[in-house]
Write a protein that holds these residues in place. Structure first.
Motif, PDB file in Angstrom:
ATOM      1  N   SER A 170       0.840  -1.205   0.000  1.00  0.00           N
ATOM      2  CA  SER A 170       0.000   0.000   0.000  1.00  0.00           C
ATOM      3  C   SER A 170       0.872   1.250   0.000  1.00  0.00           C
ATOM      4  CB  SER A 170      -0.926   0.006   1.215  1.00  0.00           C
ATOM      5  OG  SER A 170      -1.827  -1.069   1.145  1.00  0.00           O
ATOM      6  N   GLU A 171       1.915   1.241   0.809  1.00  0.00           N
ATOM      7  CA  GLU A 171       2.827   2.380   0.868  1.00  0.00           C
ATOM      8  C   GLU A 171       3.541   2.584  -0.469  1.00  0.00           C
ATOM      9  OE1 GLU A 171       6.560   2.902   3.576  1.00  0.00           O
ATOM     10  OE2 GLU A 171       4.765   3.277   4.778  1.00  0.00           O
ATOM     11  N   LEU A 172       3.962   1.488  -1.090  1.00  0.00           N
ATOM     12  CA  LEU A 172       4.608   1.565  -2.404  1.00  0.00           C
ATOM     13  C   LEU A 172       3.650   2.144  -3.445  1.00  0.00           C
ATOM     14  CD1 LEU A 172       6.831   0.965  -4.480  1.00  0.00           C
ATOM     15  CD2 LEU A 172       6.009  -1.412  -4.535  1.00  0.00           C
ATOM     16  N   THR A 173       2.411   1.720  -3.399  1.00  0.00           N
ATOM     17  CA  THR A 173       1.411   2.204  -4.350  1.00  0.00           C
ATOM     18  C   THR A 173       1.171   3.702  -4.173  1.00  0.00           C
ATOM     19  OG1 THR A 173       0.365   0.023  -4.350  1.00  0.00           O
ATOM     20  CG2 THR A 173      -0.940   1.841  -5.194  1.00  0.00           C
ATOM     21  N   VAL A 174       1.044   4.150  -2.934  1.00  0.00           N
ATOM     22  CA  VAL A 174       0.846   5.586  -2.675  1.00  0.00           C
ATOM     23  C   VAL A 174       2.078   6.366  -3.119  1.00  0.00           C
ATOM     24  CG1 VAL A 174       0.518   7.345  -0.891  1.00  0.00           C
ATOM     25  CG2 VAL A 174      -0.844   5.251  -0.835  1.00  0.00           C
ATOM     26  N   HIS A 175       3.258   5.843  -2.834  1.00  0.00           N
ATOM     27  CA  HIS A 175       4.500   6.493  -3.251  1.00  0.00           C
ATOM     28  C   HIS A 175       4.514   6.682  -4.773  1.00  0.00           C
ATOM     29  CE1 HIS A 175       8.827   7.457  -2.769  1.00  0.00           C
ATOM     30  NE2 HIS A 175       8.929   6.905  -3.953  1.00  0.00           N
ATOM     31  N   ALA A 176       4.188   5.618  -5.494  1.00  0.00           N
ATOM     32  CA  ALA A 176       4.172   5.688  -6.958  1.00  0.00           C
ATOM     33  C   ALA A 176       3.107   6.680  -7.453  1.00  0.00           C
ATOM     34  CB  ALA A 176       3.927   4.301  -7.546  1.00  0.00           C
ATOM     35  N   GLN A 177       1.959   6.711  -6.773  1.00  0.00           N
ATOM     36  CA  GLN A 177       0.898   7.643  -7.166  1.00  0.00           C
ATOM     37  C   GLN A 177       1.337   9.091  -6.938  1.00  0.00           C
ATOM     38  OE1 GLN A 177      -2.663   7.759  -4.776  1.00  0.00           O
ATOM     39  NE2 GLN A 177      -3.933   8.167  -6.573  1.00  0.00           N
ATOM     40  N   LEU A 178       1.982   9.354  -5.821  1.00  0.00           N
ATOM     41  CA  LEU A 178       2.488  10.699  -5.549  1.00  0.00           C
ATOM     42  C   LEU A 178       3.537  11.113  -6.582  1.00  0.00           C
ATOM     43  CD1 LEU A 178       2.807  10.474  -1.661  1.00  0.00           C
ATOM     44  CD2 LEU A 178       1.275  12.012  -2.908  1.00  0.00           C
ATOM     45  N   MET A 179       4.409  10.188  -6.934  1.00  0.00           N
ATOM     46  CA  MET A 179       5.405  10.482  -7.964  1.00  0.00           C
ATOM     47  C   MET A 179       4.740  10.776  -9.296  1.00  0.00           C
ATOM     48  SD  MET A 179       8.611   7.904  -7.376  1.00  0.00           S
ATOM     49  CE  MET A 179       9.086   8.188  -9.057  1.00  0.00           C
ATOM     50  N   GLY A 180       3.726   9.994  -9.641  1.00  0.00           N
ATOM     51  CA  GLY A 180       3.010  10.220 -10.897  1.00  0.00           C
ATOM     52  C   GLY A 180       2.360  11.589 -10.927  1.00  0.00           C
ATOM     53  N   TYR A 181       1.777  11.985  -9.815  1.00  0.00           N
ATOM     54  CA  TYR A 181       1.164  13.313  -9.722  1.00  0.00           C
ATOM     55  C   TYR A 181       2.218  14.404  -9.890  1.00  0.00           C
ATOM     56  CZ  TYR A 181      -0.594  17.509  -7.385  1.00  0.00           C
ATOM     57  OH  TYR A 181      -0.917  18.805  -7.083  1.00  0.00           O
ATOM     58  N   PHE A 182       3.330  14.270  -9.177  1.00  0.00           N
ATOM     59  CA  PHE A 182       4.394  15.264  -9.255  1.00  0.00           C
ATOM     60  C   PHE A 182       4.966  15.355 -10.675  1.00  0.00           C
ATOM     61  CE2 PHE A 182       8.957  16.421  -8.624  1.00  0.00           C
ATOM     62  CZ  PHE A 182       8.736  17.749  -8.288  1.00  0.00           C
ATOM     63  N   ASN A 183       5.066  14.228 -11.332  1.00  0.00           N
ATOM     64  CA  ASN A 183       5.647  14.198 -12.670  1.00  0.00           C
ATOM     65  C   ASN A 183       4.744  14.818 -13.732  1.00  0.00           C
ATOM     66  OD1 ASN A 183       8.136  13.100 -12.025  1.00  0.00           O
ATOM     67  ND2 ASN A 183       7.316  11.044 -11.997  1.00  0.00           N
ATOM     68  N   LYS A 184       3.505  15.112 -13.380  1.00  0.00           N
ATOM     69  CA  LYS A 184       2.611  15.780 -14.328  1.00  0.00           C
ATOM     70  C   LYS A 184       2.746  17.297 -14.284  1.00  0.00           C
ATOM     71  CE  LYS A 184      -0.682  12.057 -14.497  1.00  0.00           C
ATOM     72  NZ  LYS A 184      -1.960  11.531 -14.062  1.00  0.00           N
ATOM     73  N   VAL A 185       3.504  17.796 -13.316  1.00  0.00           N
ATOM     74  CA  VAL A 185       3.716  19.242 -13.200  1.00  0.00           C
ATOM     75  C   VAL A 185       4.661  19.682 -14.313  1.00  0.00           C
ATOM     76  CG1 VAL A 185       4.665  21.085 -11.755  1.00  0.00           C
ATOM     77  CG2 VAL A 185       3.330  19.237 -10.720  1.00  0.00           C
ATOM     78  N   GLU A 186       4.271  20.723 -15.008  1.00  0.00           N
ATOM     79  CA  GLU A 186       5.105  21.272 -16.084  1.00  0.00           C
ATOM     80  C   GLU A 186       6.419  21.781 -15.494  1.00  0.00           C
ATOM     81  OE1 GLU A 186       6.346  22.493 -19.790  1.00  0.00           O
ATOM     82  OE2 GLU A 186       4.482  21.420 -19.392  1.00  0.00           O
ATOM     83  N   PRO A 187       7.548  21.257 -15.956  1.00  0.00           N
ATOM     84  CA  PRO A 187       8.836  21.714 -15.427  1.00  0.00           C
ATOM     85  C   PRO A 187       9.034  23.215 -15.620  1.00  0.00           C
ATOM     86  CG  PRO A 187       9.096  19.762 -16.776  1.00  0.00           C
ATOM     87  CD  PRO A 187       7.690  20.225 -16.958  1.00  0.00           C
ATOM     88  N   ARG A 188       9.589  23.826 -14.588  1.00  0.00           N
ATOM     89  CA  ARG A 188       9.895  25.254 -14.562  1.00  0.00           C
ATOM     90  C   ARG A 188       8.646  26.133 -14.658  1.00  0.00           C
ATOM     91  NH1 ARG A 188      14.753  23.598 -17.841  1.00  0.00           N
ATOM     92  NH2 ARG A 188      13.767  24.442 -19.685  1.00  0.00           N
ATOM     93  N   ASP A 189       7.476  25.571 -14.356  1.00  0.00           N
ATOM     94  CA  ASP A 189       6.228  26.340 -14.318  1.00  0.00           C
ATOM     95  C   ASP A 189       6.274  27.267 -13.102  1.00  0.00           C
ATOM     96  OD1 ASP A 189       3.674  27.353 -14.131  1.00  0.00           O
ATOM     97  OD2 ASP A 189       2.675  25.409 -14.260  1.00  0.00           O
ATOM     98  N   PRO A 190       6.244  28.578 -13.311  1.00  0.00           N
ATOM     99  CA  PRO A 190       6.344  29.508 -12.181  1.00  0.00           C
ATOM    100  C   PRO A 190       5.127  29.482 -11.256  1.00  0.00           C
ATOM    101  CG  PRO A 190       5.935  30.699 -14.223  1.00  0.00           C
ATOM    102  CD  PRO A 190       6.169  29.260 -14.605  1.00  0.00           C
ATOM    103  N   HIS A 191       4.021  28.913 -11.720  1.00  0.00           N
ATOM    104  CA  HIS A 191       2.795  28.848 -10.914  1.00  0.00           C
ATOM    105  C   HIS A 191       3.031  28.154  -9.578  1.00  0.00           C
ATOM    106  CE1 HIS A 191      -1.400  28.317  -9.817  1.00  0.00           C
ATOM    107  NE2 HIS A 191      -1.157  27.021  -9.680  1.00  0.00           N
ATOM    108  N   TRP A 192       3.916  27.159  -9.545  1.00  0.00           N
ATOM    109  CA  TRP A 192       4.125  26.367  -8.337  1.00  0.00           C
ATOM    110  C   TRP A 192       5.289  26.859  -7.484  1.00  0.00           C
ATOM    111  CZ3 TRP A 192       0.156  23.831  -6.932  1.00  0.00           C
ATOM    112  CH2 TRP A 192      -0.721  23.307  -7.886  1.00  0.00           C
ATOM    113  N   LEU A 193       5.888  27.960  -7.881  1.00  0.00           N
ATOM    114  CA  LEU A 193       6.992  28.491  -7.082  1.00  0.00           C
ATOM    115  C   LEU A 193       6.463  29.193  -5.846  1.00  0.00           C
ATOM    116  CD1 LEU A 193       9.332  29.892  -9.867  1.00  0.00           C
ATOM    117  CD2 LEU A 193       9.606  27.774  -8.545  1.00  0.00           C
ATOM    118  N   ARG A 194       7.299  29.215  -4.784  1.00  0.00           N
ATOM    119  CA  ARG A 194       6.925  29.943  -3.567  1.00  0.00           C
ATOM    120  C   ARG A 194       6.925  31.428  -3.846  1.00  0.00           C
ATOM    121  NH1 ARG A 194      10.872  26.640   0.290  1.00  0.00           N
ATOM    122  NH2 ARG A 194      11.817  26.343  -1.688  1.00  0.00           N
TER     123      ARG A 194
END
Length: 194
Positions: A170-194
């Motif tokens: 279950s932990e591995l599955t959640v880890h992979a899901q979180l990675m998949g979500y993060f990997n959908k973020v457009e690289p260098r997109d300023p929207h997600w910067l602090r």
């Protein structure tokens, strides 16, 4: 992950295509391993079915080890790229907390704040190659737990110990899901910067 890796590591189109294919196959193996393990859990509910459950645990372990082999190839491809300083800065300045909260609120990922923290720490320190290595470590740790369970399958405590496998998977599955979500973020997109 292909979008992230293309901009973050500047991979060739061929490398990108190969990496995408390997990552998809690894993802399919992770899903199949989870399916096999859940079949084993269902069978383990019946004390006389431990031997049959072991067949499914063995299959899940084999699938995880194959996923690791595929991820090793992904890692080798990632290692051919070079992380730009601009991308390193972007990773360092992302608002990871806001990104996580947004994903949970939109139902795009499961809750897993501790796992998210692990992913973000590795991302900031090592970039995509480190993230791939961390996933491989988790895959192998889960496969090793399964191998350990198989070594004692059929003993009096094996039905109770299988719950530990469920937790790890279950932990591995959640880890992979979180990675998949993060990997959908457009690289260098300023929207997600602090």
């Amino acid at each position: 992950m292909s979008q992230v890796c293309n901009k973050a590591l500047q991979l060739s189109q061929q490398a990108l295509s190969d990496k995408k294919r390997l990552a998809q196959h690894a993802g399919a193996e992770l899903l199949a391993a989870a399916s096999d393990l859940f079949k084993a859990l269902e069978l383990a509910e019946h004390e006389d079915a431990t031997t049959t459950a072991a067949v499914y645990v063995a299959s899940a372990e084999k699938r995880l080890r194959h996923a690791d082999e595929l991820l090793a190839e992904v890692g080798a491809i990632l290692a051919t790229g070079e992380l730009t300083e601009e991308t390193r800065d972007w990773y360092r300045n992302l608002d990871y907390d806001r990104l996580y909260r947004t994903g949970v609120e939109l139902g795009m990922t499961s809750r897993g704040a501790e796992l998210w923290s692990e992913i973000t720490e590795v991302t900031v320190a090592q970039g995509p190659t480190g993230v791939c290595r961390a996933l491989r470590d988790r895959v192998l740790a889960t496969a090793s737990l399964m191998a350990g369970w198989l070594g004692g399958a059929g003993d009096a405590e094996s039905a109770g110990r299988i719950v530990r496998l469920q937790s790890a998977m279950s932990e591995l599955t959640v880890h992979a899901q979180l990675m998949g979500y993060f990997n959908k973020v457009e690289p260098r997109d300023p929207h997600w910067l602090r």
